[in-house]
Scaffold this motif. Structure first.
Motif, PDB file in Angstrom:
ATOM      1  N   ASP A 137     -35.676 103.877  38.367  1.00 48.24           N
ATOM      2  CA  ASP A 137     -35.326 102.529  38.821  1.00 48.24           C
ATOM      3  C   ASP A 137     -35.524 102.435  40.333  1.00 48.24           C
ATOM      4  O   ASP A 137     -34.944 103.217  41.083  1.00 48.24           O
ATOM      5  CB  ASP A 137     -33.868 102.218  38.466  1.00 48.24           C
ATOM      6  CG  ASP A 137     -33.446 100.863  38.990  1.00 48.24           C
ATOM      7  OD1 ASP A 137     -33.981  99.854  38.522  1.00 48.24           O
ATOM      8  OD2 ASP A 137     -32.583 100.825  39.902  1.00 48.24           O
ATOM      9  N   PRO A 138     -36.338 101.476  40.840  1.00 49.52           N
ATOM     10  CA  PRO A 138     -36.637 101.423  42.283  1.00 49.52           C
ATOM     11  C   PRO A 138     -35.404 101.146  43.141  1.00 49.52           C
ATOM     12  O   PRO A 138     -35.306 101.656  44.257  1.00 49.52           O
ATOM     13  CB  PRO A 138     -37.673 100.294  42.394  1.00 49.52           C
ATOM     14  CG  PRO A 138     -37.541  99.503  41.139  1.00 49.52           C
ATOM     15  CD  PRO A 138     -37.096 100.452  40.086  1.00 49.52           C
ATOM     16  N   VAL A 139     -34.470 100.344  42.646  1.00 45.63           N
ATOM     17  CA  VAL A 139     -33.254 100.081  43.415  1.00 45.63           C
ATOM     18  C   VAL A 139     -32.433 101.354  43.557  1.00 45.63           C
ATOM     19  O   VAL A 139     -31.951 101.690  44.648  1.00 45.63           O
ATOM     20  CB  VAL A 139     -32.416  98.966  42.755  1.00 45.63           C
ATOM     21  CG1 VAL A 139     -31.078  98.808  43.469  1.00 45.63           C
ATOM     22  CG2 VAL A 139     -33.187  97.654  42.769  1.00 45.63           C
ATOM     23  N   ALA A 140     -32.289 102.091  42.458  1.00 47.47           N
ATOM     24  CA  ALA A 140     -31.552 103.350  42.512  1.00 47.47           C
ATOM     25  C   ALA A 140     -32.251 104.345  43.430  1.00 47.47           C
ATOM     26  O   ALA A 140     -31.599 105.088  44.179  1.00 47.47           O
ATOM     27  CB  ALA A 140     -31.403 103.930  41.112  1.00 47.47           C
ATOM     28  N   ARG A 141     -33.594 104.348  43.411  1.00 47.75           N
ATOM     29  CA  ARG A 141     -34.323 105.281  44.275  1.00 47.75           C
ATOM     30  C   ARG A 141     -34.083 104.943  45.746  1.00 47.75           C
ATOM     31  O   ARG A 141     -33.882 105.848  46.569  1.00 47.75           O
ATOM     32  CB  ARG A 141     -35.812 105.250  43.952  1.00 47.75           C
ATOM     33  CG  ARG A 141     -36.627 106.210  44.823  1.00 47.75           C
ATOM     34  CD  ARG A 141     -38.058 106.359  44.345  1.00 47.75           C
ATOM     35  NE  ARG A 141     -38.821 107.201  45.262  1.00 47.75           N
ATOM     36  CZ  ARG A 141     -38.771 108.526  45.284  1.00 47.75           C
ATOM     37  NH1 ARG A 141     -38.004 109.173  44.428  1.00 47.75           N
ATOM     38  NH2 ARG A 141     -39.489 109.217  46.147  1.00 47.75           N
ATOM     39  N   ARG A 142     -34.088 103.661  46.095  1.00 50.59           N
ATOM     40  CA  ARG A 142     -33.820 103.294  47.484  1.00 50.59           C
ATOM     41  C   ARG A 142     -32.395 103.691  47.884  1.00 50.59           C
ATOM     42  O   ARG A 142     -32.171 104.195  48.972  1.00 50.59           O
ATOM     43  CB  ARG A 142     -34.053 101.791  47.680  1.00 50.59           C
ATOM     44  CG  ARG A 142     -35.517 101.387  47.765  1.00 50.59           C
ATOM     45  CD  ARG A 142     -35.683  99.983  48.332  1.00 50.59           C
ATOM     46  NE  ARG A 142     -35.112  98.979  47.439  1.00 50.59           N
ATOM     47  CZ  ARG A 142     -35.783  98.397  46.438  1.00 50.59           C
ATOM     48  NH1 ARG A 142     -37.038  98.758  46.191  1.00 50.59           N
ATOM     49  NH2 ARG A 142     -35.209  97.473  45.688  1.00 50.59           N
ATOM     50  N   ARG A 143     -31.447 103.438  46.999  1.00 51.91           N
ATOM     51  CA  ARG A 143     -30.065 103.797  47.304  1.00 51.91           C
ATOM     52  C   ARG A 143     -29.922 105.299  47.526  1.00 51.91           C
ATOM     53  O   ARG A 143     -29.248 105.748  48.455  1.00 51.91           O
ATOM     54  CB  ARG A 143     -29.131 103.361  46.168  1.00 51.91           C
ATOM     55  CG  ARG A 143     -28.901 101.864  46.083  1.00 51.91           C
ATOM     56  CD  ARG A 143     -27.846 101.563  45.036  1.00 51.91           C
ATOM     57  NE  ARG A 143     -26.551 102.112  45.403  1.00 51.91           N
ATOM     58  CZ  ARG A 143     -25.515 102.211  44.580  1.00 51.91           C
ATOM     59  NH1 ARG A 143     -25.645 101.813  43.313  1.00 51.91           N
ATOM     60  NH2 ARG A 143     -24.371 102.710  44.989  1.00 51.91           N
ATOM     61  N   LEU A 144     -30.570 106.095  46.663  1.00 48.89           N
ATOM     62  CA  LEU A 144     -30.498 107.549  46.804  1.00 48.89           C
ATOM     63  C   LEU A 144     -31.192 108.005  48.083  1.00 48.89           C
ATOM     64  O   LEU A 144     -30.703 108.908  48.783  1.00 48.89           O
ATOM     65  CB  LEU A 144     -31.126 108.227  45.587  1.00 48.89           C
ATOM     66  CG  LEU A 144     -30.984 109.747  45.525  1.00 48.89           C
ATOM     67  CD1 LEU A 144     -29.513 110.144  45.459  1.00 48.89           C
ATOM     68  CD2 LEU A 144     -31.746 110.313  44.326  1.00 48.89           C
ATOM     69  N   THR A 145     -32.303 107.377  48.416  1.00 48.62           N
ATOM     70  CA  THR A 145     -33.019 107.722  49.649  1.00 48.62           C
ATOM     71  C   THR A 145     -32.138 107.467  50.868  1.00 48.62           C
ATOM     72  O   THR A 145     -32.014 108.323  51.759  1.00 48.62           O
ATOM     73  CB  THR A 145     -34.316 106.907  49.761  1.00 48.62           C
ATOM     74  OG1 THR A 145     -35.155 107.200  48.647  1.00 48.62           O
ATOM     75  CG2 THR A 145     -35.057 107.233  51.053  1.00 48.62           C
ATOM     76  N   TYR A 146     -31.523 106.282  50.923  1.00 53.69           N
ATOM     77  CA  TYR A 146     -30.668 105.958  52.066  1.00 53.69           C
ATOM     78  C   TYR A 146     -29.445 106.880  52.112  1.00 53.69           C
ATOM     79  O   TYR A 146     -29.017 107.292  53.198  1.00 53.69           O
ATOM     80  CB  TYR A 146     -30.217 104.499  51.996  1.00 53.69           C
ATOM     81  CG  TYR A 146     -31.351 103.504  52.078  1.00 53.69           C
ATOM     82  CD1 TYR A 146     -32.508 103.791  52.802  1.00 53.69           C
ATOM     83  CD2 TYR A 146     -31.279 102.276  51.416  1.00 53.69           C
ATOM     84  CE1 TYR A 146     -33.560 102.885  52.862  1.00 53.69           C
ATOM     85  CE2 TYR A 146     -32.314 101.359  51.476  1.00 53.69           C
ATOM     86  CZ  TYR A 146     -33.458 101.670  52.201  1.00 53.69           C
ATOM     87  OH  TYR A 146     -34.492 100.770  52.268  1.00 53.69           O
ATOM     88  N   TRP A 147     -28.889 107.197  50.952  1.00 56.55           N
ATOM     89  CA  TRP A 147     -27.734 108.118  50.919  1.00 56.55           C
ATOM     90  C   TRP A 147     -28.122 109.466  51.500  1.00 56.55           C
ATOM     91  O   TRP A 147     -27.390 110.032  52.313  1.00 56.55           O
ATOM     92  CB  TRP A 147     -27.254 108.280  49.465  1.00 56.55           C
ATOM     93  CG  TRP A 147     -26.053 109.176  49.335  1.00 56.55           C
ATOM     94  CD1 TRP A 147     -24.749 108.804  49.385  1.00 56.55           C
ATOM     95  CD2 TRP A 147     -26.060 110.596  49.151  1.00 56.55           C
ATOM     96  NE1 TRP A 147     -23.935 109.908  49.248  1.00 56.55           N
ATOM     97  CE2 TRP A 147     -24.712 111.025  49.099  1.00 56.55           C
ATOM     98  CE3 TRP A 147     -27.067 111.555  49.027  1.00 56.55           C
ATOM     99  CZ2 TRP A 147     -24.351 112.353  48.926  1.00 56.55           C
ATOM    100  CZ3 TRP A 147     -26.703 112.884  48.863  1.00 56.55           C
ATOM    101  CH2 TRP A 147     -25.367 113.276  48.806  1.00 56.55           C
TER     102      TRP A 147
END
Length: 442
Positions: free
Chosen positions: A402-412
């Motif tokens: 999921d691209p939203v989850a990937r962005r969230r994980l990247t920022y985390w």
């Protein structure tokens, strides 16, 4: 020194612990306390006269290496901060590898048993003396629960503990739940162990719950205390009046009323198992007379090569448990698989606690993803480092889908992996960006 009836203090049940009646003392995991600052709950308890005892889990005194001076200094600082009458640790190893074996350092993330051999005893005794000399208060050591046993052991658990006390003068923290665990898993008789160990050296006692699955007892600290564990407590009480008894609970915390009920069951067991006054053996409580390590035998150096042999054996075992290398000769392969799965599951659970954003971001796929990662990536640092390494592993592998989850994980991951903490303005920008991501904004 009398401690009385206590309970393990954990942040999740801090309010419940403060509200419980009849609590004389609490025990806090030393590594979860910050240097120079105590949680408000512990401060309030201390103001009421409730003693706080720090309980260490990371020294690894049974390991081949000498104790880490920084870890000892940290434990000593917490003892000073709490004004505690003693500190406690475990008879276990928690890491292996490193310079003694010229191999990568491996962390178990859990307490693993030392072999009950004369070599292991020599190493443990020297490590205990080093710790005793570094701490401002007496040290007590806890017997651990085990899923596996070493081949070629030369001493029973009771004999091993008795010899340890004789050589070092260290006190004992006897966990009756662990004696029950070793009875179910390894066939070891709790009554025999109690007969063999020096009960006068007991500083206090642990009582905890667990659960049996497929013939294996798991010392979870997340289930109610069972009748067989209370029976072991009764066996101990028939031999000695322990200075303190403490209820442990580390997960799946029940309502305060259930904790109070378990404490009442412990009190009733102690009362009912006490022998008549005229039948009580005359025992001297080392924990009551302030003896500590007074009168311990003069230190003898560990024989040459003993640490090296211990290091090789422990590294081979830990590597098989966390890195999938071949099992050392003589071990029960089925039990090793059970222990290996238990270590991976604990890693997943603890990482989810120290980094709760990860299961939130990854959802139902978190656990499977983490266990797959753990199967090929042994832990080499602490759990926070493990969380970062896991997140990096997921991102490198192209996840989450999921691209939203990937962005969230990247920022985390970016927020926590820098060489220094981000400045306030950076944190604000990232928080705003994360909020937008959660709402699905590109």
């Amino acid at each position: 020194m009398e401690l009385g009836i206590g309970i393990g203090w954990r942040p999740e049940i801090a309010d419940e612990v403060e509200a419980l009646a009849g609590i004389d003392w609490v025990e806090a995991v030393a590594e979860n306390l910050c240097d120079g600052h105590l949680p408000d709950s512990l401060l309030r308890l201390r103001e009421r006269g409730v003693r706080v005892v720090p309980h260490g889990v990371a020294l690894g005194l049974g390991g081949a290496d000498r104790p880490d001076p920084a870890r000892l200094a940290s434990l000593a600082a917490r003892a000073e901060l709490l004004g505690t009458p003693l500190v406690t640790e475990h008879i276990a190893f928690v890491r292996a590898g490193g310079p003694l074996t010229a191999s990568p350092r491996l962390e178990a993330g859990h307490l693993l048993p030392v072999p009950r051999t004369w070599d292991a005893l020599d190493v443990l005794c020297e490590n205990v003396r080093i710790a005793q000399d570094s701490l401002p208060v007496p040290l007590a050591l806890e017997n651990i629960a085990a899923l596996i046993t070493w081949p070629g052991e030369e001493l029973t658990e009771g004999q091993f503990l008795a010899e340890l006390v004789e050589r070092t003068g260290v006190r004992l923290l006897i966990d009756v739940a662990n004696l029950h665990t070793n009875h179910v898993n390894l066939g070891q008789d709790p009554a025999k162990a109690l007969d063999e160990l020096p009960v006068e050296a007991i500083a206090y006692v642990h009582v905890a719950g667990g659960v049996e699955r497929n013939g294996v007892w798991h010392d979870t600290h997340a289930h109610p205390v069972t009748a067989p564990v209370l029976q072991v407590l009764a066996e101990l009480r028939s031999r000695v009046d322990p200075p303190g008894v403490l209820l442990e609970r580390d997960d799946a915390f029940p309502p305060a009323a259930e904790l109070a009920g378990e404490l009442d069951a412990i009190r009733a067991t102690l009362r009912d198992a006490a022998p008549p006054a005229e039948q009580r053996p005359a025992t001297r409580h080392a924990a009551r007379d302030g003896g500590g390590d007074r009168g311990r035998a003069p230190a003898a150096p560990v024989p040459a090569g003993t640490r090296d042999r211990t290091a090789v054996a422990q590294t081979a075992l830990l590597s098989s448990l966390v890195a999938g290398t071949p099992a050392p000769e003589g071990f029960d392969h089925r039990r090793l698989r059970v222990q290996s799965r238990a270590l991976a599951a604990k890693r997943a659970d603890v990482v989810a606690k120290v980094a709760p954003e990860l299961p939130e971001i990854l959802g139902d796929g978190y656990r499977a993803a983490f266990l797959a990662y753990a199967g090929g990536r042994p832990m080499s640092g602490g759990y926070r480092r493990d969380a970062l390494d896991f997140a990096e592993h997921v991102l490198i592998a192209g996840g989450p889908a999921d691209p939203v989850a990937r962005r969230r994980l990247t920022y985390w991951w970016q927020d926590r992996s820098g060489a220094r903490p981000p400045r306030r303005i950076t944190r604000l920008v990232r928080a705003a960006r994360a909020a937008l991501v959660r709402k699905g904004t590109p």
